[in-house]
Design a protein around this motif. Sequence first.
Motif, PDB file in Angstrom:
ATOM      1  N   TRP A 160       1.197   9.307  -5.866  1.00 45.29           N
ATOM      2  CA  TRP A 160       1.778  10.637  -5.659  1.00 45.29           C
ATOM      3  C   TRP A 160       2.645  11.042  -6.844  1.00 45.29           C
ATOM      4  CZ3 TRP A 160       7.023  11.785  -5.487  1.00 45.29           C
ATOM      5  CH2 TRP A 160       7.308  13.141  -5.285  1.00 45.29           C
ATOM      6  N   LEU A 219       0.835  -1.213   0.000  1.00 47.97           N
ATOM      7  CA  LEU A 219       0.000   0.000   0.000  1.00 47.97           C
ATOM      8  C   LEU A 219       0.867   1.259   0.000  1.00 47.97           C
ATOM      9  CD1 LEU A 219      -2.835  -0.976   2.514  1.00 47.97           C
ATOM     10  CD2 LEU A 219      -3.024  -0.714   0.029  1.00 47.97           C
ATOM     11  N   TRP A 274       2.330  15.601  -0.113  1.00 48.38           N
ATOM     12  CA  TRP A 274       1.181  15.666  -1.022  1.00 48.38           C
ATOM     13  C   TRP A 274       0.665  17.093  -1.144  1.00 48.38           C
ATOM     14  CZ3 TRP A 274      -1.176  11.398  -3.519  1.00 48.38           C
ATOM     15  CH2 TRP A 274      -2.361  11.697  -4.205  1.00 48.38           C
ATOM     16  N   TRP A 295       0.762   4.163  -2.797  1.00 48.46           N
ATOM     17  CA  TRP A 295       0.609   5.598  -2.493  1.00 48.46           C
ATOM     18  C   TRP A 295       1.709   6.405  -3.171  1.00 48.46           C
ATOM     19  CZ3 TRP A 295       3.420   9.549  -0.391  1.00 48.46           C
ATOM     20  CH2 TRP A 295       2.722  10.701  -0.036  1.00 48.46           C
ATOM     21  N   GLY A 349       3.942  12.379   4.689  1.00 52.13           N
ATOM     22  CA  GLY A 349       3.137  12.106   3.506  1.00 52.13           C
ATOM     23  C   GLY A 349       2.120  13.198   3.242  1.00 52.13           C
TER      24      GLY A 349
END
Length: 410
Positions: A272, A264, A380, A268, A376
């Motif tokens: 991104w 996972l 982002w 991600w 994170g």
Amino acid sequence: MRLSLATWTLTRAALLLCVFKVFTVPGPDVTSDVSVIYHGWYEVFLAGSYPLDDVTWQYPPAAALAVLSPALLPFLEYAPAFFVLVLLCDALVLGLLLYAAGRPRTRAAGAWVWVVGVPLLGPTVYARYDLMVTAVAVAALLAGVRHPRVLGALAAFGALLKVWPVLLLVGTARGRATRRAWPAAAVTAGGLALVAALALPGAFAFLTFQRDRGLEIESLGALVIHVARRYGWEGGVELRYGSMEFTGPHVALVSTLALWLSVLALAWLLVWRLRARRFVVHTPADAAFTAVLLFTTTSRVISPQYLVWLVGLAAVCLVFRGSRMALPACLVLVATGVTLLEFPLGFAHVVASDGRGVALLAVRNGLLVAATLTAGWRLWGGTVPGARGGRAEAARVSRAGRADTPASAP
């Protein structure tokens, strides 16, 4: 600068006194990996082969260079030579960070993160070769600001030392920087792998040993087993593949779930990378720091020395004034200090799964989870168009004079 150099000198002198056993740190002897395991591998390499029959050899082929490096100091015995070489790598990282801090729109905060963060891990940091790998990663990210091909080549070399530096490439700017860095990495990795395979037999035996690893007792997933053990879980702890691992009911399930968490994390990162549009000079460092946090936190193994990777990457992030990684960097520093309390100081409590051991692991791993989520979120928000907080971040960085600075600025 003088203060940071003085602090570095004092703290590193303390580390050397510990690894040379002038002072003894409570808990397991952290230097035995060098004096026994590394030295044993050294003898195997000199005999003309990789350690084909040793399941504790779980490292890519270039790791042989780290193990063989004490030969550069033939006037010292193996372990002292290794410690001195790690000290030199430590000094090199500080020098690179201080040099980078002299550029426009940079700061000395990164050097301070390194000066303070390394000794927080205690003598373990000098008794493993992970600091050497971290030095390569720091050099790669700092050089990559102006020379993407150097970033690619050093990232590939680092990946053949200990895999994780391949994540340094995830944040290269779209276009020219990526077109230069990624092919350079591929060519370097291919060339070095070929040389290793031709030089000695067994260069890739580590893949089997690494695949067969289980759930190490310091990992995030292991907390479930620690708690279950206090309520009658029927299993145990064994020394397997060079670390203490849980064995017994449901361990395989927890280990599999940890692997899926890593999957996972990879998903991600891919999302991104596809959605990110705003790449500035600090983006490669921020992305690398976030990526390594993701895979460290979700790993089946969180060995104490892994924290030096995060300290080094956090230091590079904080060199740049535009980086938003100050909070996760601070969380990593605290987690590093807690790691010293967990290993070696409180390792007996961790092995026993008693209240103190479980509490130390919960705090350390909780800090890593918090650092991962925060990093994170901020990565982002600062790079993906339309993300919450993205406009405010763009305005903030623009006011700081960074918004129009590409990640591969000349």
